[in-house]
Design an enzyme around this catalytic site. Structure first.
Site, PDB file in Angstrom:
ATOM      1  N   HIS A  46      -3.273 -12.904   1.803  1.00 28.59           N
ATOM      2  CA  HIS A  46      -4.036 -13.507   2.907  1.00 28.59           C
ATOM      3  C   HIS A  46      -5.463 -13.900   2.487  1.00 28.59           C
ATOM      4  CE1 HIS A  46      -0.759 -11.889   5.284  1.00 28.59           C
ATOM      5  NE2 HIS A  46      -1.015 -10.681   4.822  1.00 28.59           N
ATOM      6  N   SER A  63      -2.599 -18.120  -0.285  1.00 30.04           N
ATOM      7  CA  SER A  63      -2.401 -17.131   0.765  1.00 30.04           C
ATOM      8  C   SER A  63      -0.929 -16.751   0.801  1.00 30.04           C
ATOM      9  CB  SER A  63      -2.826 -17.688   2.119  1.00 30.04           C
ATOM     10  OG  SER A  63      -2.858 -16.632   3.068  1.00 30.04           O
ATOM     11  N   SER A 109      -2.609 -17.114   7.965  1.00 28.65           N
ATOM     12  CA  SER A 109      -3.602 -16.037   7.812  1.00 28.65           C
ATOM     13  C   SER A 109      -4.904 -16.460   7.141  1.00 28.65           C
ATOM     14  CB  SER A 109      -2.980 -14.881   7.032  1.00 28.65           C
ATOM     15  OG  SER A 109      -2.629 -15.306   5.732  1.00 28.65           O
ATOM     16  N   ASP A 168       1.156  -9.811  -2.281  1.00 23.44           N
ATOM     17  CA  ASP A 168       1.221  -9.171  -0.961  1.00 23.44           C
ATOM     18  C   ASP A 168       2.500  -9.662  -0.285  1.00 23.44           C
ATOM     19  OD1 ASP A 168       1.008  -8.321   1.661  1.00 23.44           O
ATOM     20  OD2 ASP A 168      -1.089  -8.911   1.897  1.00 23.44           O
ATOM     21  N   GLU A 185       0.716  -5.142  -2.637  1.00 21.19           N
ATOM     22  CA  GLU A 185      -0.103  -4.665  -1.536  1.00 21.19           C
ATOM     23  C   GLU A 185       0.669  -3.977  -0.408  1.00 21.19           C
ATOM     24  OE1 GLU A 185      -3.369  -4.845  -1.150  1.00 21.19           O
ATOM     25  OE2 GLU A 185      -3.743  -4.775   1.013  1.00 21.19           O
ATOM     26  N   ASN A 215       0.562  -0.056  -1.995  1.00 17.57           N
ATOM     27  CA  ASN A 215       0.770   0.333  -0.592  1.00 17.57           C
ATOM     28  C   ASN A 215       0.818   1.849  -0.436  1.00 17.57           C
ATOM     29  OD1 ASN A 215       1.535  -0.422   2.268  1.00 17.57           O
ATOM     30  ND2 ASN A 215       3.283   0.875   1.696  1.00 17.57           N
ATOM     31  N   LYS A 246      -4.363   3.594   1.019  1.00 13.90           N
ATOM     32  CA  LYS A 246      -3.929   2.284   1.502  1.00 13.90           C
ATOM     33  C   LYS A 246      -3.098   2.472   2.769  1.00 13.90           C
ATOM     34  CE  LYS A 246      -1.936  -1.816   1.967  1.00 13.90           C
ATOM     35  NZ  LYS A 246      -1.001  -2.070   3.075  1.00 13.90           N
ATOM     36  N   ASP A 304      -5.168   1.409   5.953  1.00 14.20           N
ATOM     37  CA  ASP A 304      -5.023  -0.017   6.295  1.00 14.20           C
ATOM     38  C   ASP A 304      -3.888  -0.196   7.315  1.00 14.20           C
ATOM     39  OD1 ASP A 304      -3.459  -2.476   5.957  1.00 14.20           O
ATOM     40  OD2 ASP A 304      -4.524  -2.938   4.127  1.00 14.20           O
ATOM     41  N   ASN A 305      -2.696   0.289   6.966  1.00 15.97           N
ATOM     42  CA  ASN A 305      -1.544   0.081   7.847  1.00 15.97           C
ATOM     43  C   ASN A 305      -1.792   0.741   9.210  1.00 15.97           C
ATOM     44  OD1 ASN A 305      -0.910  -0.312   5.140  1.00 15.97           O
ATOM     45  ND2 ASN A 305       1.250   0.102   5.420  1.00 15.97           N
ATOM     46  N   CYS A 327      -4.426  -1.630  11.703  1.00 11.35           N
ATOM     47  CA  CYS A 327      -3.683  -2.195  12.849  1.00 11.35           C
ATOM     48  C   CYS A 327      -4.242  -1.670  14.166  1.00 11.35           C
ATOM     49  CB  CYS A 327      -2.194  -1.870  12.739  1.00 11.35           C
ATOM     50  SG  CYS A 327      -1.402  -2.737  11.362  1.00 11.35           S
ATOM     51  N   HIS A 381       5.487  -7.737   8.127  1.00  8.87           N
ATOM     52  CA  HIS A 381       5.125  -8.768   7.142  1.00  8.87           C
ATOM     53  C   HIS A 381       5.815 -10.112   7.359  1.00  8.87           C
ATOM     54  CE1 HIS A 381       3.187 -10.102   3.503  1.00  8.87           C
ATOM     55  NE2 HIS A 381       4.304 -10.701   3.187  1.00  8.87           N
ATOM     56  N   HIS A 410      -7.513  -7.065   9.461  1.00  4.58           N
ATOM     57  CA  HIS A 410      -8.246  -5.792   9.550  1.00  4.58           C
ATOM     58  C   HIS A 410      -9.719  -5.979   9.198  1.00  4.58           C
ATOM     59  CE1 HIS A 410      -4.283  -4.285   9.725  1.00  4.58           C
ATOM     60  NE2 HIS A 410      -4.153  -3.791   8.518  1.00  4.58           N
ATOM     61  N   SER A 419      -8.126  -0.511   0.577  1.00  6.12           N
ATOM     62  CA  SER A 419      -6.917  -1.124   0.018  1.00  6.12           C
ATOM     63  C   SER A 419      -7.230  -1.862  -1.281  1.00  6.12           C
ATOM     64  CB  SER A 419      -6.335  -2.154   0.999  1.00  6.12           C
ATOM     65  OG  SER A 419      -6.064  -1.552   2.224  1.00  6.12           O
ATOM     66  N   GLN A 475      -6.270  -1.976  -5.324  1.00  7.72           N
ATOM     67  CA  GLN A 475      -5.755  -3.167  -6.020  1.00  7.72           C
ATOM     68  C   GLN A 475      -6.475  -3.377  -7.348  1.00  7.72           C
ATOM     69  OE1 GLN A 475      -3.405  -5.242  -5.982  1.00  7.72           O
ATOM     70  NE2 GLN A 475      -2.582  -5.412  -3.911  1.00  7.72           N
TER      71      GLN A 475
HETATM   72  P1  NAI Z   1       7.114   2.020   7.605  1.00  8.98           P
HETATM   73  O1  NAI Z   1       8.340   2.061   6.784  1.00  8.98           O
HETATM   74  O2  NAI Z   1       6.111   3.118   7.522  1.00  8.98           O
HETATM   75  O3  NAI Z   1       7.480   1.852   9.158  1.00  8.98           O
HETATM   76  C1  NAI Z   1       8.488   1.050   9.664  1.00  8.98           C
HETATM   77  C2  NAI Z   1       9.210   1.876  10.737  1.00  8.98           C
HETATM   78  O4  NAI Z   1      10.126   1.044  11.445  1.00  8.98           O
HETATM   79  C3  NAI Z   1      10.009   3.033  10.147  1.00  8.98           C
HETATM   80  O5  NAI Z   1       9.611   4.260  10.719  1.00  8.98           O
HETATM   81  C4  NAI Z   1      11.460   2.678  10.488  1.00  8.98           C
HETATM   82  O6  NAI Z   1      12.243   3.825  10.757  1.00  8.98           O
HETATM   83  C5  NAI Z   1      11.280   1.806  11.719  1.00  8.98           C
HETATM   84  N1  NAI Z   1      12.400   0.885  11.986  1.00  8.98           N
HETATM   85  C6  NAI Z   1      13.176   0.200  11.100  1.00  8.98           C
HETATM   86  N2  NAI Z   1      14.092  -0.549  11.734  1.00  8.98           N
HETATM   87  C7  NAI Z   1      13.890  -0.348  13.062  1.00  8.98           C
HETATM   88  C8  NAI Z   1      14.506  -0.859  14.242  1.00  8.98           C
HETATM   89  N3  NAI Z   1      15.531  -1.711  14.174  1.00  8.98           N
HETATM   90  N4  NAI Z   1      14.034  -0.440  15.445  1.00  8.98           N
HETATM   91  C9  NAI Z   1      13.004   0.437  15.537  1.00  8.98           C
HETATM   92  N5  NAI Z   1      12.378   0.959  14.439  1.00  8.98           N
HETATM   93  C10 NAI Z   1      12.810   0.554  13.224  1.00  8.98           C
HETATM   94  O7  NAI Z   1       6.408   0.629   7.231  1.00  8.98           O
HETATM   95  P2  NAI Z   1       4.888   0.203   7.581  1.00  8.98           P
HETATM   96  O8  NAI Z   1       4.012   0.559   6.452  1.00  8.98           O
HETATM   97  O9  NAI Z   1       4.579   0.690   8.929  1.00  8.98           O
HETATM   98  O10 NAI Z   1       5.016  -1.387   7.547  1.00  8.98           O
HETATM   99  C11 NAI Z   1       5.757  -2.103   8.521  1.00  8.98           C
HETATM  100  C12 NAI Z   1       5.638  -3.599   8.265  1.00  8.98           C
HETATM  101  O11 NAI Z   1       4.285  -4.007   8.449  1.00  8.98           O
HETATM  102  C13 NAI Z   1       5.976  -4.031   6.841  1.00  8.98           C
HETATM  103  O12 NAI Z   1       6.592  -5.297   6.883  1.00  8.98           O
HETATM  104  C14 NAI Z   1       4.624  -4.141   6.163  1.00  8.98           C
HETATM  105  O13 NAI Z   1       4.666  -4.943   5.037  1.00  8.98           O
HETATM  106  C15 NAI Z   1       3.793  -4.699   7.287  1.00  8.98           C
HETATM  107  N6  NAI Z   1       2.352  -4.482   7.247  1.00  8.98           N
HETATM  108  C16 NAI Z   1       1.604  -5.354   8.013  1.00  8.98           C
HETATM  109  C17 NAI Z   1       0.232  -5.217   8.073  1.00  8.98           C
HETATM  110  C18 NAI Z   1      -0.572  -6.176   8.873  1.00  8.98           C
HETATM  111  O14 NAI Z   1      -1.790  -6.172   8.764  1.00  8.98           O
HETATM  112  N7  NAI Z   1       0.024  -6.998   9.691  1.00  8.98           N
HETATM  113  C19 NAI Z   1      -0.479  -4.148   7.342  1.00  8.98           C
HETATM  114  C20 NAI Z   1       0.404  -3.273   6.608  1.00  8.98           C
HETATM  115  C21 NAI Z   1       1.767  -3.434   6.575  1.00  8.98           C
END
Ligand code: NAI
Length: 462
Positions: free
Chosen positions: A53, A76, A81, A128, A188, A213, A218, A222-223, A227, A333, A383, A391, A395
């Site tokens: 991003h 990006s 983003s 990322d 990332e 990650n 991180k 960050d996550n 958020c 993501h 963020h 984070s 990196q």
């Molecule tokens: P995580 O693995 O810690 O959490 C995902 C959760 O979703 C897990 O607890 C899992 O059991 C649950 N899950 C899976 N399928 C499901 C379903 N069908 N229904 C309900 N729950 C379900 O992963 P994390 O770190 O929380 O990341 C989640 C996503 O967010 C990833 O795609 C990551 O890359 C992205 N992300 C986005 C950020 C942003 O700024 N927008 C920042 C960091 C990560």
């Protein structure tokens, strides 16, 4: 090369620079690395292609990599983003960047291709979500006549294949050469890390990778805390809706889900959670959230947010049941958490950039944010700098490690050692006035650690 960049408007560079200067005051980890490594320049000789991003915070990351000796080219990792003033400031500073907020999917993959165009190609990737890694590996597979790696949506797959075809025609053998000269990748995010572990399982990872990650500093910051600030920011900027009193459903209670649920609760919404993992479901319940099935609340809730990193979580049959003017968005993501493609033949009214109103067959309207792409970066600015500093400090440490010691690593996925994780945290304490208690020798011996750390065993989960 003159004008070796694609940005929306280079005259935004001054504005970008002013915000960059402010961000630097909130990114103590990155600034400390400039201080520590600015003279020795451990990244001399590194040619880093970055796919992340293109925000103000990323601009501070890029300038840190350059200050440490790297040559950098940037794209990006998401079509919505980019902060155009950040991209302009980076381009004006002489680092090639190819990113525009609202670029098309075709441009997205073309810009990624352009970010690989160092005279001798890159030798490092900073990724990322894994697009840069995927591009090289898919291209090399195509050159070998093998199947490509599956990607989130068929629409995107078609675009990638077209881009690969163009590059193969223009420069035969290019992907294989690139793959063979990459010394390593630092990744990332959760979704990109999943892709890397999959590649290892299939014996297909051609270089070592560092999973940034899963540094504690991180994903647990960050996550989660990122958020917590940026989810509601995105919903508010998009809709100006009153959050207090509304019923919001957060799908997934991992790190992003925990931050997202806290974000909505902090704004006064009544938050419900869905989960598939009993541990995370129990956590959500004990944090005070009702854990429900989406089917049971889909016709009564006001706001729906996916955080799972999974696909098809909000499906067309769910959206058909939603109330008039329900808000639907994703902070994971990729955009395949919501079946946006299934809405394509409905009536869309664009309200403003990255906000659409969609009329369902029963006459109810949905407000869809960022076409299902991560809304905190699409509808807001992602963020805050402080948490991104943690984070991105990881990196930079990962890039230094892979560039200077990559030969000591196998083609596998690694996590930075705990002493570096603790170092990243330590670098952020002063900015917020944290005073750390010093263990004395006796106490340290009693709990079995060194007085200067690491303070926890590897299996500790924070
Ligand atoms: P995580 O693995 O810690 O959490 C995902 C959760 O979703 C897990 O607890 C899992 O059991 C649950 N899950 C899976 N399928 C499901 C379903 N069908 N229904 C309900 N729950 C379900 O992963 P994390 O770190 O929380 O990341 C989640 C996503 O967010 C990833 O795609 C990551 O890359 C992205 N992300 C986005 C950020 C942003 O700024 N927008 C920042 C960091 C990560």
């Amino acid at each position: 090369m003159a004008n070796d960049y694609i940005v929306k408007d280079i005259s935004l560079a001054d504005y970008g620079r002013k915000e960059l200067n402010i961000a630097e005051t909130e990114m103590p980890g990155l600034m400390a690395l400039r201080e520590e490594y600015g003279d020795s320049k451990p990244l001399n000789g590194a040619r880093i292609v970055g796919s992340l991003h293109m925000t103000i915070q990323t601009a501070v990351l890029i300038e840190t990599l350059v200050a440490l000796g790297a040559d950098v080219r940037w794209a990006s990792c998401n079509i919505f983003s980019t902060q155009d003033h950040a991209a302009a400031a980076i381009a004006a500073g002489g680092t090639p960047v190819f990113a525009i907020k609202g670029q098309s999917l075709e441009e997205h993959w073309d810009y990624l291709d352009k970010s690989f165009m160092f005279e001798d190609g890159p030798n490092m990737i900073l990724d990322d979500g894994g697009d840069a890694t995927l591009y090289v590996l898919m291209g090399a597979r195509a050159e070998a006549g093998e199947d490509i790696i599956p990607v989130p949506t068929s629409e995107e797959e078609a675009v990638i294949k077209e881009q690969i075809k163009k590059r193969m025609e223009a420069s035969p053998g290019w992907f294989t050469r690139m793959r063979d000269q990459i010394k390593g990748v630092s990744e990332e995010t959760t979704t990109g890390v999943h892709r890397l572990y999959d590649l290892v399982k299939q014996g297909q990872l051609p270089f070592p990778a560092i999973n940034v990650n899963d540094s504690v500093t991180k994903s647990k910051f960050d996550n989660k805390y990122g958020c917590k600030e940026s989810l509601v920011d995105g919903i508010r900027r998009a809709t100006d809706t009153m959050m207090a009193g509304k019923v919001a459903v957060v799908m997934g209670y991992g790190d992003v889900g925990k931050g997202s649920a806290a974000s909505l609760r902090g704004a006064g919404a009544r938050v419900k959670v869905t989960e598939v993992d009993p541990i995370c479901a129990l956590q959500a319940a004990m944090d005070g959230f009702e854990v429900v099935l989406l089917e049971d609340v889909v016709d009564s809730a006001d706001i729906f947010i996916t955080t799972t990193g999974n696909k098809d979580v909000i499906r067309i049959e769910h959206m058909r049941e939603m109330k008039d003017m329900a808000i639907v968005g994703n902070i994971g993501h990729f955009d395949n958490e919501i079946q946006v493609a299934a809405l394509k033949n409905h009536k869309w009214t664009n309200i403003k950039e990255q906000v659409d109103m969609i009329e369902m067959p029963n006459g109810n309207r949905l407000i869809l944010l960022s076409e299902g792409r991560l809304l905190n970066l699409g509808n807001a600015t992602g963020h805050p700098s402080f948490v991104m500093s943690a984070s991105f400090t990881n990196q930079v440490l990962a890039q230094i490690e892979l560039w200077t010691k990559g030969d000591e690593y196998k083609n596998d996925v690694y996590i930075l050692p705990k002493h570096l994780d603790e170092k990243v945290a330590r670098l952020h304490l002063g900015r917020i006035g944290v005073k750390l208690t010093q263990l004395d020798k006796d106490q340290a011996a009693y709990i079995g650690v060194a007085p200067e750390g690491p303070f926890k065993p590897e299996h500790y989960r924070y």
